[in-house]
Design a protein around this motif. Structure first.
Motif, PDB file in Angstrom:
ATOM      1  N   GLU A 143       0.724  -1.187  -0.129  1.00 51.48           N
ATOM      2  CA  GLU A 143      -0.092   0.096   0.017  1.00 51.48           C
ATOM      3  C   GLU A 143       0.766   1.062  -0.045  1.00 51.48           C
ATOM      4  OE1 GLU A 143      -3.577   2.039   2.558  1.00 51.48           O
ATOM      5  OE2 GLU A 143      -2.521   0.275   3.526  1.00 51.48           O
ATOM      6  N   LEU A 144       0.551   2.234  -0.915  1.00 53.68           N
ATOM      7  CA  LEU A 144       1.239   3.624  -0.808  1.00 53.68           C
ATOM      8  C   LEU A 144       0.368   4.567  -0.219  1.00 53.68           C
ATOM      9  CD1 LEU A 144       2.353   3.644  -4.636  1.00 53.68           C
ATOM     10  CD2 LEU A 144       3.753   2.633  -2.578  1.00 53.68           C
ATOM     11  N   HIS A 145       1.180   5.539   0.430  1.00 54.61           N
ATOM     12  CA  HIS A 145       0.350   6.504   1.170  1.00 54.61           C
ATOM     13  C   HIS A 145       0.632   7.830   0.549  1.00 54.61           C
ATOM     14  CE1 HIS A 145      -0.651   3.492   4.239  1.00 54.61           C
ATOM     15  NE2 HIS A 145       0.710   2.940   4.144  1.00 54.61           N
ATOM     16  N   LEU A 146      -0.103   8.817   1.006  1.00 52.64           N
ATOM     17  CA  LEU A 146       0.005  10.330   0.645  1.00 52.64           C
ATOM     18  C   LEU A 146       1.560  10.709   1.267  1.00 52.64           C
ATOM     19  CD1 LEU A 146      -3.225  12.071   1.479  1.00 52.64           C
ATOM     20  CD2 LEU A 146      -2.397  11.482  -0.658  1.00 52.64           C
ATOM     21  N   GLY A 147       2.178  10.242   2.018  1.00 52.96           N
ATOM     22  CA  GLY A 147       3.548  10.458   2.473  1.00 52.96           C
ATOM     23  C   GLY A 147       4.639   9.878   1.298  1.00 52.96           C
ATOM     24  N   HIS A 148       4.158   9.016   0.667  1.00 53.67           N
ATOM     25  CA  HIS A 148       5.098   8.558  -0.425  1.00 53.67           C
ATOM     26  C   HIS A 148       5.165   9.699  -1.476  1.00 53.67           C
ATOM     27  CE1 HIS A 148       4.649   4.425   1.348  1.00 53.67           C
ATOM     28  NE2 HIS A 148       5.698   4.444   0.935  1.00 53.67           N
ATOM     29  N   LEU A 149       3.778  10.247  -1.999  1.00 54.57           N
ATOM     30  CA  LEU A 149       3.670  11.332  -2.634  1.00 54.57           C
ATOM     31  C   LEU A 149       4.473  12.469  -2.270  1.00 54.57           C
ATOM     32  CD1 LEU A 149       2.494  12.297  -5.534  1.00 54.57           C
ATOM     33  CD2 LEU A 149       0.460  12.896  -4.256  1.00 54.57           C
ATOM     34  N   ALA A 150       4.235  12.840  -1.012  1.00 49.19           N
ATOM     35  CA  ALA A 150       4.756  13.880  -0.468  1.00 49.19           C
ATOM     36  C   ALA A 150       6.374  13.981  -0.576  1.00 49.19           C
ATOM     37  CB  ALA A 150       4.527  14.219   1.005  1.00 49.19           C
ATOM     38  N   ALA A 151       6.819  12.667  -0.371  1.00 44.85           N
ATOM     39  CA  ALA A 151       8.335  12.671  -0.352  1.00 44.85           C
ATOM     40  C   ALA A 151       8.869  12.730  -1.692  1.00 44.85           C
ATOM     41  CB  ALA A 151       8.852  11.236   0.110  1.00 44.85           C
ATOM     42  N   PHE A 152       8.125  12.285  -2.997  1.00 43.02           N
ATOM     43  CA  PHE A 152       8.567  12.196  -4.193  1.00 43.02           C
ATOM     44  C   PHE A 152       8.316  13.806  -4.540  1.00 43.02           C
ATOM     45  CE2 PHE A 152       7.724  12.634  -8.756  1.00 43.02           C
ATOM     46  CZ  PHE A 152       8.600  11.820  -9.411  1.00 43.02           C
ATOM     47  N   ALA A 153       7.338  14.503  -4.204  1.00 42.43           N
ATOM     48  CA  ALA A 153       7.261  16.013  -4.704  1.00 42.43           C
ATOM     49  C   ALA A 153       8.458  16.790  -3.995  1.00 42.43           C
ATOM     50  CB  ALA A 153       5.828  16.348  -4.037  1.00 42.43           C
ATOM     51  N   ASN A 154       8.781  16.485  -2.789  1.00 41.83           N
ATOM     52  CA  ASN A 154       9.873  16.952  -2.131  1.00 41.83           C
ATOM     53  C   ASN A 154      10.985  16.783  -2.949  1.00 41.83           C
ATOM     54  OD1 ASN A 154      12.184  16.942  -0.226  1.00 41.83           O
ATOM     55  ND2 ASN A 154      10.759  17.433   1.528  1.00 41.83           N
ATOM     56  N   ALA A 155      11.272  15.865  -3.623  1.00 43.93           N
ATOM     57  CA  ALA A 155      12.650  15.386  -4.324  1.00 43.93           C
ATOM     58  C   ALA A 155      12.543  16.341  -5.487  1.00 43.93           C
ATOM     59  CB  ALA A 155      12.552  14.062  -4.655  1.00 43.93           C
ATOM     60  N   PHE A 156      11.473  16.558  -6.077  1.00 45.37           N
ATOM     61  CA  PHE A 156      11.110  17.421  -7.360  1.00 45.37           C
ATOM     62  C   PHE A 156      11.305  18.777  -7.031  1.00 45.37           C
ATOM     63  CE2 PHE A 156       8.755  20.274 -10.421  1.00 45.37           C
ATOM     64  CZ  PHE A 156       9.271  19.747 -11.411  1.00 45.37           C
ATOM     65  N   LEU A 157      10.852  19.284  -6.069  1.00 42.62           N
ATOM     66  CA  LEU A 157      11.334  20.882  -5.312  1.00 42.62           C
ATOM     67  C   LEU A 157      12.491  20.936  -5.166  1.00 42.62           C
ATOM     68  CD1 LEU A 157       7.983  21.211  -3.210  1.00 42.62           C
ATOM     69  CD2 LEU A 157       8.656  22.463  -5.121  1.00 42.62           C
ATOM     70  N   ALA A 158      13.194  20.152  -4.501  1.00 44.27           N
ATOM     71  CA  ALA A 158      14.756  20.091  -4.086  1.00 44.27           C
ATOM     72  C   ALA A 158      15.575  20.223  -5.403  1.00 44.27           C
ATOM     73  CB  ALA A 158      15.096  18.822  -3.372  1.00 44.27           C
ATOM     74  N   ALA A 159      15.288  19.177  -6.460  1.00 41.99           N
ATOM     75  CA  ALA A 159      15.953  19.549  -7.607  1.00 41.99           C
ATOM     76  C   ALA A 159      15.747  20.844  -8.175  1.00 41.99           C
ATOM     77  CB  ALA A 159      15.289  18.122  -8.450  1.00 41.99           C
ATOM     78  N   THR A 160      14.443  21.573  -8.077  1.00 38.21           N
ATOM     79  CA  THR A 160      14.205  22.561  -8.698  1.00 38.21           C
ATOM     80  C   THR A 160      14.820  23.747  -7.890  1.00 38.21           C
ATOM     81  OG1 THR A 160      11.944  22.093  -9.192  1.00 38.21           O
ATOM     82  CG2 THR A 160      12.372  24.295  -9.111  1.00 38.21           C
ATOM     83  N   SER A 161      15.121  23.749  -6.549  1.00 35.08           N
ATOM     84  CA  SER A 161      15.941  24.400  -5.863  1.00 35.08           C
ATOM     85  C   SER A 161      17.451  24.484  -6.209  1.00 35.08           C
ATOM     86  CB  SER A 161      15.762  24.323  -4.274  1.00 35.08           C
ATOM     87  OG  SER A 161      14.317  24.415  -3.958  1.00 35.08           O
ATOM     88  N   VAL A 162      17.711  23.367  -6.375  1.00 31.22           N
ATOM     89  CA  VAL A 162      19.383  23.002  -6.960  1.00 31.22           C
ATOM     90  C   VAL A 162      19.628  23.901  -8.127  1.00 31.22           C
ATOM     91  CG1 VAL A 162      21.029  21.416  -7.462  1.00 31.22           C
ATOM     92  CG2 VAL A 162      19.787  21.212  -5.471  1.00 31.22           C
ATOM     93  N   ILE A 163      18.771  23.603  -9.054  1.00 32.93           N
ATOM     94  CA  ILE A 163      18.466  24.418 -10.522  1.00 32.93           C
ATOM     95  C   ILE A 163      18.660  25.976 -10.104  1.00 32.93           C
ATOM     96  CG2 ILE A 163      17.615  24.802 -12.699  1.00 32.93           C
ATOM     97  CD1 ILE A 163      19.069  22.110 -12.442  1.00 32.93           C
ATOM     98  N   LEU A 164      17.859  26.482  -9.227  1.00 34.67           N
ATOM     99  CA  LEU A 164      17.810  27.763  -9.096  1.00 34.67           C
ATOM    100  C   LEU A 164      19.062  28.302  -8.397  1.00 34.67           C
ATOM    101  CD1 LEU A 164      13.957  28.187  -7.889  1.00 34.67           C
ATOM    102  CD2 LEU A 164      15.124  29.182  -9.978  1.00 34.67           C
ATOM    103  N   MET A 165      19.416  27.498  -7.551  1.00 36.03           N
ATOM    104  CA  MET A 165      20.903  27.911  -6.844  1.00 36.03           C
ATOM    105  C   MET A 165      22.089  28.072  -7.659  1.00 36.03           C
ATOM    106  SD  MET A 165      19.991  25.823  -3.212  1.00 36.03           S
ATOM    107  CE  MET A 165      21.295  25.752  -2.351  1.00 36.03           C
TER     108      MET A 165
END
Length: 296
Positions: A142-164
């Protein structure tokens, strides 16, 4: 260089302890209240760590205000999502998904920065996603919203690195950190007030302070590490958090990963380190490390 790598390892251990503290507070407070207090106490300690040639009162002076604020908001959203993920799913699974960030940086860099990506880096991307599939195993558990949140976190972190990367030559560390703390307090404070804010008792307050101390300690140690070793040598130490996820999860939260999970974590770590080793980033001479953690 060994001193820098050792400091970086201690910094990521400190970050992992902060994440474990956040996980222990799950169910006691909302994600906004946890984020507000941890950001507040981390900011109090980070206030005394500014570089000698910078002043906090000038943090709002920016050369590219929209990019700075976009990076700050990405960091804030990443922080909120990470608190939710840590408080709902096992530590090892959160880190497996968050550690997709360097692989997502590779993908985003081809589109945004127009970088050329070789076959080894694409192989690392494929391997990294395969490793995450071994950890998460969609369709078999079973997958939870926490898994989706963690993946979205990874995407936002990658976006932040690009901006940085694009801001590294132009903006001060106090500007990047000050906007992140300021917006973080504002956003989480409003979110906490609008949901179900409750005053922490003395023991809960102590844990929240400890979370802030660990976060600030990680930031400070990472800054010191950058003085002794180049960023490309420090970056792979980020994956030491996989070990801490397993150890802290088992010792404090009775989370014991099975063999497939351990294999998947090893694949994710190896692919991420391969990406970092082969990546060529031209950021010139800067006053802060553009590879630092993108959330508080």
């Amino acid at each position: 260089m060994p001193n820098g790598i050792l400091l970086a390892l201690i910094a990521y251990a400190s970050y992992s302890c902060s994440d474990a503290v956040i996980k222990s507070l799950g169910g006691q407070f909302t994600v906004f209240e946890i984020g507000f207090f941890v950001t507040l106490f981390a900011g109090c300690f980070l206030f005394f760590t500014l570089p000698v040639d910078e002043r906090w009162r000038d943090f709002w002076r920016t050369k590219r205000p929209w990019a700075v604020q976009a990076r700050a908001w990405a960091g804030i959203a990443s922080g909120v999502l990470s608190v939710y993920a840590f408080t709902t799913i096992p530590l090892a699974e959160v880190y497996a998904l968050i550690f997709l960030a360097p692989l997502l940086v590779t993908m985003l860099s081809t589109v945004i920065l127009k970088e050329r990506v070789g076959p080894w880096r694409w192989l690392a991307v494929v391997a990294g996603f395969a490793g995450v599939m071994l950890v998460v195993r969609p369709g078999f558990r079973e997958l939870h919203l926490g898994h989706l949140a963690a993946f979205a976190n990874a995407f936002l972190a990658a976006t932040s690195v690009i901006l940085m990367r694009s801001l590294a030559q132009q903006e001060k560390r106090t500007t990047m950190l000050g906007t992140l703390i300021g917006y973080g307090l504002l956003f989480n404070g409003v979110g906490a007030a609008a949901t179900s804010f409750s005053l922490p008792n003395i023991w809960q307050l102590a844990w929240l302070v400890l979370g802030g101390v660990f976060t600030a300690g990680g930031q400070l140690l990472q800054l010191l590490a950058a003085k002794y070793a180049p960023a490309n040598r420090i970056a792979p130490t980020h994956y030491s958090q996989i070990v801490w996820a397993v150890v802290l999860g088992a010792f404090f939260f009775n989370e014991y990963p099975d063999t497939l999970t351990l294999v998947g974590l090893a694949v994710v770590g190896a692919s991420g380190m391969l990406t970092m080793v082969r990546e060529e980033v031209r950021v010139g001479t800067v006053r802060w490390n553009p590879f630092t953690r993108t959330r508080l």
